[in-house]
Design a protein around this motif. Structure first.
Motif: not given
Lengths: 252, 252
Positions: B56-75
């Motif tokens: 599944q693909v999703i998008h969102f406007d994140y209010p901040g600057n998180i590199p994709p790899q870190n976003m994956i880990r955080a989520l």
């Protein structure tokens, strides 16, 4: 009768006061079939909460005459969908599903993916660390034969004799699934024994233990030496043997 | 971001007032990450209750600057274990996960075993009747290309235009699993369309419909003619396409 169950919504095989168990579920179905007679179900052994079965064997004394094929159909129509009866036979009145076993085959699936796979969380263990299958393949033969497996038995068990014979111990890599598939066949297994063997094998594969550590662990007979226990989710009771161990699993 | 989820404990993708959904679960995780900001999550499309996703693909406007790899880990650290984030990228501000799709790949797994397999009940459909895969293979090409799929859309949908293009429609037999694996790739799918196509294909395979019935059903544009809907449990949203349809799925 031979049955399979998805263990993830059961609190194990053995009846408990509160929680849903396989034994209780079968006894309830038999209670309905007999219109109110209590029929005791005996399994080949307990499986813990979350442990699965592909070929658990049970026996019971049914007060009536129902051909095995009809019994399978009747039970399957009344049992929940996380259980399935696969085979049945009318046995000698002396037969006992637990006391007459001569061996059991357990399988353990270990997912090697980096993250917990959402589709496997109830059906595999998970080891996201580097692991060399060749080290495990070299280590496993030390388990074969008759040994005192005290180091590999969860404490608290009531069984004093910790000597068991392992006929077969193997691991294969399933590339499609990115999993290790462990298979153990023995004349009996102590409480949590397969799960402790798998956790120790993975530590050997990872290099945190030497390849010959199974030999040492058998010698020392100390549960504290083999610490980890792989989770219940990866464990499957595959088959239970009463007459003979299949050719491919016999000690060479 | 690309994510997978085991749909069996979700009431589908789209947020609802009461029930647990994928969209709500992601939004809750983002709410925590942003310490209380509401971040709207947009999916490539809904999946129904019980339907799975491998991509599944999703998008969102994140209010901040998180590199994709870190976003994956955080989520992944905050999401429940029946979801997993697999990939992420920072996209153009105009990008929309739903409106920019050019195609989707759906897979449907049908278990052919005599009884419902306890280990597959949440992960496959089930067809315990005789079925000839060659009849289905002969029937599927009629679906290819641009057609009005009114006969294959659940009634009650709000979308008036029922014309879609199917680029790829295939079925294979998986011997190890004793399953049919259906794959459909198209520029879009109507509500329940894949599940109705599969149910109809199985009826063709069973001989209850003629091999050329897909052609007739497309012509008649009548939902009452294609009655059955295969269960949600067998359906997987495999991939969503934005740039191009993979070579192997293009119309030949």
């Amino acid at each position: 009768m031979t049955m399979a169950y998805d263990g993830h919504l059961f609190h194990g095989f053995q009846k408990q006061i509160k929680d849903r168990t396989v034994q209780e579920t079968v006894e309830k179905a038999l209670f309905k079939m007999t219109k109110g007679k209590e029929v005791a179900v005996h399994g080949s052994g307990r499986t813990d909460a979350g442990v699965h079965a592909k070929g658990q064997v049970i026996h019971f004394d049914y007060p009536g005459n129902i051909p095995p094929q009809n019994m399978i159909r009747a039970l399957n129509s009344m049992m929940p969908l996380d259980t399935i009866f696969l085979a049945g036979a009318i046995v000698d009145a002396n037969f006992h599903a637990q006391f007459d076993t001569i061996g059991k085959w357990y399988r353990y699936r270990v997912d090697l993916g980096r993250y917990t796979d959402p589709f496997k969380r109830f059906y595999t263990g998970h080891y996201p660390y580097p692991v060399d299958i060749e080290r495990i393949k070299l280590a496993l033969p030390a388990l074969l034969g008759e040994h005192d497996f005290t180091s590999f038995a969860a404490s608290g068990g009531v069984i004093k004799n910790k000597v068991r014979t392992i006929y077969y111990a193997n691991v294969e890599y399933d590339e499609g699934q990115n999993e290790f598939i462990f298979d153990f066949v023995g004349n009996g297994f102590l409480y949590n024994m397969v799960r402790i063997l798998v956790a120790t094998a993975l530590e050997i594969g990872n290099g945190r233990r030497p390849i010959d550590d199974f030999k040492r662990l058998i010698m020392v007979r100390d549960r504290n030496e083999a610490r980890a226990t792989a989770p219940a989710s990866g464990l499957y009771l595959q088959e239970v043997y009463y007459d003979e161990i299949p050719e491919q699993f016999r000690l060479k």
